[in-house]
Design an enzyme around this catalytic site. Structure first.
Site, PDB file in Angstrom:
ATOM      1  N   TYR A  80       0.841  -1.204   0.000  1.00  0.00           N
ATOM      2  CA  TYR A  80       0.000   0.000   0.000  1.00  0.00           C
ATOM      3  C   TYR A  80       0.871   1.247   0.000  1.00  0.00           C
ATOM      4  O   TYR A  80       0.672   2.164  -0.780  1.00  0.00           O
ATOM      5  CB  TYR A  80      -0.904  -0.021   1.240  1.00  0.00           C
ATOM      6  CG  TYR A  80      -1.946   1.068   1.236  1.00  0.00           C
ATOM      7  CD1 TYR A  80      -3.199   0.848   0.659  1.00  0.00           C
ATOM      8  CD2 TYR A  80      -1.684   2.309   1.804  1.00  0.00           C
ATOM      9  CE1 TYR A  80      -4.153   1.845   0.641  1.00  0.00           C
ATOM     10  CE2 TYR A  80      -2.636   3.312   1.787  1.00  0.00           C
ATOM     11  CZ  TYR A  80      -3.873   3.071   1.209  1.00  0.00           C
ATOM     12  OH  TYR A  80      -4.805   4.063   1.197  1.00  0.00           O
ATOM     13  N   PHE A 132     -10.155  18.484 -25.052  1.00  0.00           N
ATOM     14  CA  PHE A 132     -10.563  17.083 -25.073  1.00  0.00           C
ATOM     15  C   PHE A 132     -11.796  16.985 -24.170  1.00  0.00           C
ATOM     16  O   PHE A 132     -11.939  17.768 -23.236  1.00  0.00           O
ATOM     17  CB  PHE A 132      -9.432  16.145 -24.606  1.00  0.00           C
ATOM     18  CG  PHE A 132      -9.852  14.712 -24.717  1.00  0.00           C
ATOM     19  CD1 PHE A 132     -10.037  14.148 -25.975  1.00  0.00           C
ATOM     20  CD2 PHE A 132     -10.133  13.945 -23.606  1.00  0.00           C
ATOM     21  CE1 PHE A 132     -10.495  12.836 -26.106  1.00  0.00           C
ATOM     22  CE2 PHE A 132     -10.587  12.633 -23.730  1.00  0.00           C
ATOM     23  CZ  PHE A 132     -10.760  12.080 -24.988  1.00  0.00           C
ATOM     24  N   THR A 133     -12.673  16.026 -24.474  1.00  0.00           N
ATOM     25  CA  THR A 133     -13.980  15.957 -23.787  1.00  0.00           C
ATOM     26  C   THR A 133     -13.857  15.981 -22.261  1.00  0.00           C
ATOM     27  O   THR A 133     -14.493  16.792 -21.586  1.00  0.00           O
ATOM     28  CB  THR A 133     -14.748  14.684 -24.214  1.00  0.00           C
ATOM     29  OG1 THR A 133     -13.867  13.576 -24.071  1.00  0.00           O
ATOM     30  CG2 THR A 133     -15.225  14.766 -25.650  1.00  0.00           C
ATOM     31  N   ASP A 223      -0.616  18.423 -21.813  1.00  0.00           N
ATOM     32  CA  ASP A 223      -1.260  17.104 -21.796  1.00  0.00           C
ATOM     33  C   ASP A 223      -0.448  16.202 -22.721  1.00  0.00           C
ATOM     34  O   ASP A 223      -0.500  16.337 -23.948  1.00  0.00           O
ATOM     35  CB  ASP A 223      -2.715  17.218 -22.264  1.00  0.00           C
ATOM     36  CG  ASP A 223      -3.428  15.857 -22.311  1.00  0.00           C
ATOM     37  OD1 ASP A 223      -2.752  14.821 -22.223  1.00  0.00           O
ATOM     38  OD2 ASP A 223      -4.677  15.848 -22.450  1.00  0.00           O
ATOM     39  N   LYS A 266      -2.425   5.650 -22.979  1.00  0.00           N
ATOM     40  CA  LYS A 266      -1.834   5.949 -24.292  1.00  0.00           C
ATOM     41  C   LYS A 266      -0.305   6.027 -24.147  1.00  0.00           C
ATOM     42  O   LYS A 266       0.406   5.197 -24.673  1.00  0.00           O
ATOM     43  CB  LYS A 266      -2.389   7.267 -24.832  1.00  0.00           C
ATOM     44  CG  LYS A 266      -3.896   7.211 -25.123  1.00  0.00           C
ATOM     45  CD  LYS A 266      -4.416   8.540 -25.630  1.00  0.00           C
ATOM     46  CE  LYS A 266      -5.917   8.592 -25.666  1.00  0.00           C
ATOM     47  NZ  LYS A 266      -6.506   8.408 -26.987  1.00  0.00           N
ATOM     48  N   ARG A 389     -17.271  10.711 -34.418  1.00  0.00           N
ATOM     49  CA  ARG A 389     -16.847  11.970 -33.777  1.00  0.00           C
ATOM     50  C   ARG A 389     -17.510  13.098 -34.558  1.00  0.00           C
ATOM     51  O   ARG A 389     -16.943  13.655 -35.474  1.00  0.00           O
ATOM     52  CB  ARG A 389     -15.318  12.116 -33.811  1.00  0.00           C
ATOM     53  CG  ARG A 389     -14.579  11.097 -32.981  1.00  0.00           C
ATOM     54  CD  ARG A 389     -14.286  11.545 -31.561  1.00  0.00           C
ATOM     55  NE  ARG A 389     -15.295  11.221 -30.581  1.00  0.00           N
ATOM     56  CZ  ARG A 389     -15.064  11.151 -29.276  1.00  0.00           C
ATOM     57  NH1 ARG A 389     -13.890  11.382 -28.780  1.00  0.00           N
ATOM     58  NH2 ARG A 389     -16.025  10.868 -28.433  1.00  0.00           N
ATOM     59  N   PHE A 455     -23.838   9.560 -26.865  1.00  0.00           N
ATOM     60  CA  PHE A 455     -23.080   8.737 -27.824  1.00  0.00           C
ATOM     61  C   PHE A 455     -22.610   7.417 -27.220  1.00  0.00           C
ATOM     62  O   PHE A 455     -22.365   6.456 -27.934  1.00  0.00           O
ATOM     63  CB  PHE A 455     -21.891   9.525 -28.404  1.00  0.00           C
ATOM     64  CG  PHE A 455     -20.856   9.936 -27.399  1.00  0.00           C
ATOM     65  CD1 PHE A 455     -21.021  11.099 -26.658  1.00  0.00           C
ATOM     66  CD2 PHE A 455     -19.709   9.181 -27.204  1.00  0.00           C
ATOM     67  CE1 PHE A 455     -20.064  11.485 -25.723  1.00  0.00           C
ATOM     68  CE2 PHE A 455     -18.742   9.560 -26.290  1.00  0.00           C
ATOM     69  CZ  PHE A 455     -18.928  10.719 -25.533  1.00  0.00           C
TER      70      PHE A 455
HETATM   71  N1  F0G Z   1      -6.265  13.728 -22.756  1.00  0.00           N
HETATM   72  C1  F0G Z   1      -6.275  13.248 -23.995  1.00  0.00           C
HETATM   73  C2  F0G Z   1      -5.587  13.997 -25.087  1.00  0.00           C
HETATM   74  C3  F0G Z   1      -6.938  12.027 -24.288  1.00  0.00           C
HETATM   75  O1  F0G Z   1      -6.930  11.558 -25.537  1.00  0.00           O
HETATM   76  C4  F0G Z   1      -7.580  11.331 -23.237  1.00  0.00           C
HETATM   77  C5  F0G Z   1      -8.317  10.094 -23.505  1.00  0.00           C
HETATM   78  C6  F0G Z   1      -7.537  11.881 -21.943  1.00  0.00           C
HETATM   79  C7  F0G Z   1      -6.862  13.083 -21.742  1.00  0.00           C
HETATM   80  C8  F0G Z   1      -8.203  11.212 -20.785  1.00  0.00           C
HETATM   81  O2  F0G Z   1      -7.455  10.100 -20.409  1.00  0.00           O
HETATM   82  O3  F0G Z   1      -9.014   8.152 -20.797  1.00  0.00           O
HETATM   83  O4  F0G Z   1      -6.983   7.936 -19.333  1.00  0.00           O
HETATM   84  O5  F0G Z   1      -8.923   9.259 -18.585  1.00  0.00           O
HETATM   85  N2  F0G Z   1      -8.664   9.676 -24.659  1.00  0.00           N
HETATM   86  C9  F0G Z   1      -9.381   8.421 -24.939  1.00  0.00           C
HETATM   87  C10 F0G Z   1      -9.688   8.274 -26.425  1.00  0.00           C
HETATM   88  C11 F0G Z   1     -10.577   8.205 -24.089  1.00  0.00           C
HETATM   89  O6  F0G Z   1     -10.375   7.307 -26.792  1.00  0.00           O
HETATM   90  O7  F0G Z   1      -9.232   9.079 -27.234  1.00  0.00           O
HETATM   91  P1  F0G Z   1      -8.143   8.800 -19.752  1.00  0.00           P
END
Ligand code: F0G
Length: 482
Positions: A80, A132-133, A223, A266, A389, A455
């Site tokens: 831990y 990003f979303t 990022d 990623k 998208r 979506f």
């Molecule tokens: N920033 C970027 C540029 C991303 O592409 C993603 C995730 C995140 C932050 C968030 O990271 O998923 O580890 O919480 N992209 C995924 C995609 C979901 O399918 O493009 P996460």
């Protein structure tokens, strides 16, 4: 990964790895694919993996690991607190980015939660090259707003511009002049702008942004989730980087930033995430949120096995053969489609190949979710799962009207080291066939529309019997072939 010239004159990307663990795939016949699409409400998120041949939904958490990563997982120190595994990750991040203070998280959006909670105040703004979303959601949740200041060339679908992810630096200056530096929570640069085709950011642009931040005392956050692709493009496309190693380019980027965060789903081909911070006081402000939302400071919600794999994966990101595989396969796919006259985002970027649906299906109105319709049609004719998208991914306005998206795209992700070239060629061939038969593809309408994140869970039906007609034409052209 080199592009080699064959005796025949053809140039082909050559894999610098071999496959040692495999997963069996299934390519059901077209009738079964139509049934699966219908069952999934024509939403590729709702397909079952057993019905999917090539899963091109995302590159997140589905990249192939190396033998060294898998081996490292076996020596993970499961505890831990005080895990030696975590110490190894911390040392690797310090070594690569030259930032001392590290916070582990369970994935990228968890970093965004912490950054937004600490840095965003109600009414503040966050200028960025593109949102990003999940990033935007966390900023908005904390009362802030996003200002997208992508350079003009960034939104041109077809182009030969090498760095379409660059920020408009003059627009950043204007924002500071208009709102005052104290209103700016932080400036964010996203490597490999996800939502607009995985397009890279140049080092020169980052240096200009840094200069503006220095003049006004602003915090620059990077990022790095899609940094591996961006590093490769810098080495290839920016003169100042040609003679630098990938490790040196990494450090040049980091030296310009105050904070770097990333999704390890990623970057590093594992699962998890981290925030790297230059300033100790900033670190102190964020540290308390890790045990609250993630886990103790020496695992942050990640499994120790994933942390070991990530540490090795980050080191492997310094290998040009490794980081070039994705972009070179994507370039091959994009160029082959482009050569056939099929509308795709150019130049090829990272993450995946992006089909420009406004041109592919110019007869299907956006209000009938043309990108969603194309994703469904592509699954039916190939077993390939892509991601819509476009308008379907937008949220309906409070008055019920539909905001039409700037771009209608089908994203076909190429997770790193996962597909073979013959699979990529199969994808190109089926997309080509679909393009020749595009007049047969019609729109979709909602039958179940969730209020939020529609979506992910929404279900749709075709507006006519176009799917049956598409299947009939496929059978006429391919007979019993899958
Ligand atoms: N920033 C970027 C540029 C991303 O592409 C993603 C995730 C995140 C932050 C968030 O990271 O998923 O580890 O919480 N992209 C995924 C995609 C979901 O399918 O493009 P996460």
């Amino acid at each position: 990964m080199p592009n080699v010239r064959f005796f025949s004159g053809e140039t082909v990307p050559l894999e610098m790895h071999k496959v040692r663990v495999v997963q069996k795939l299934n390519l059901p016949p077209i009738e079964a694919r139509l049934a699966a699409a219908t069952e999934a409400g024509n939403n590729t998120f709702l397909l079952q993996n057993k019905d999917v041949f090539m899963d091109m939904l995302t590159d997140s958490g589905v990249n192939a690991m190396s033998d060294q990563q898998v081996a490292a997982m076996m020596v993970a120190d499961d505890s831990y607190a005080g895990s030696a595994t975590y110490t190894r990750l911390e040392a690797k991040l310090r070594d690569l980015f030259g930032m001392h203070w590290i916070l582990p998280t369970h994935q990228g959006r968890a970093c965004e939660n912490i950054l937004a909670q600490v840095l965003v105040t109600p009414g503040s703004i966050v200028p960025m090259n593109y949102h990003f979303t999940t990033t935007k959601a966390h900023i908005v949740l904390n009362g802030g707003s996003v200002e997208e200041i992508i350079c003009e060339k960034g939104l041109q679908v077809t182009s030969s511009e090498p760095f379409k992810g660059d920020m408009d630096v003059a627009a950043l200056e204007r924002l500071v002049a208009e709102h005052g530096a104290e209103k700016i929570a932080f400036v964010r640069i996203e490597a490999g702008t996800n939502l607009i085709g995985g397009q890279p950011v140049s080092l020169a642009n980052m240096a200009e942004v840094r200069a503006v931040c220095d003049r006004h005392g602003l915090t620059l956050v990077y990022d790095a989730s899609l940094m591996a692709d961006n590093l490769y493009f810098l080495k290839q496309r920016e003169d100042a980087c040609k003679d630098l190693s990938i490790r040196e380019i990494t450090r040049r980027i980091a030296d310009l930033c105050d904070i770097i965060y990333f999704s390890a789903r990623k970057l590093g081909c594992a699962r998890g995430g981290a925030i790297c911070i230059r300033d100790e006081q900033m670190y102190q402000k964020m540290r308390g949120l890790v045990p609250l939302y993630e886990g103790f400071l020496t695992y942050g919600g990640m499994s120790v096995r994933e942390i070991e794999a990530l540490t090795v994966g980050l080191e492997e990101t310094m290998d040009e053969d490794m980081i070039s595989q994705g972009p070179i396969f994507i370039e091959y796919m994009v160029n082959e489609l482009d050569r056939r006259g099929i509308p795709v985002i150019t130049p090829a970027g990272g993450l995946g190949c992006h089909i420009d649906v406004m041109r592919f299906l110019d007869h299907v109105p956006q209000a009938q979710y043309s990108a969603g319709a194309l994703a469904s049609a592509l699954y039916i004719v190939s077993g390939i799962r892509g991601m819509e998208r476009g308008t379907l991914s937008e949220q309906r306005n409070p008055d019920g009207t539909e905001p039409l998206a700037n771009m209608e795209l089908v994203r076909l992700a190429l997770p790193r080291r996962v597909f073979t070239l013959s699979q990529v060629k199969y994808a190109i061939d089926r997309i080509d066939w679909l393009y020749q038969n595009r007049a047969l593809v019609g729109g979709l309408k909602f039958v179940e529309e969730p209020e939020i994140l529609r979506f992910f869970y929404g279900r749709l039906a075709p507006v006519s019997d176009w799917q049956e007609k598409l299947v009939a034409k496929f059978k006429a052209d391919f007979g019993d072939s899958l």
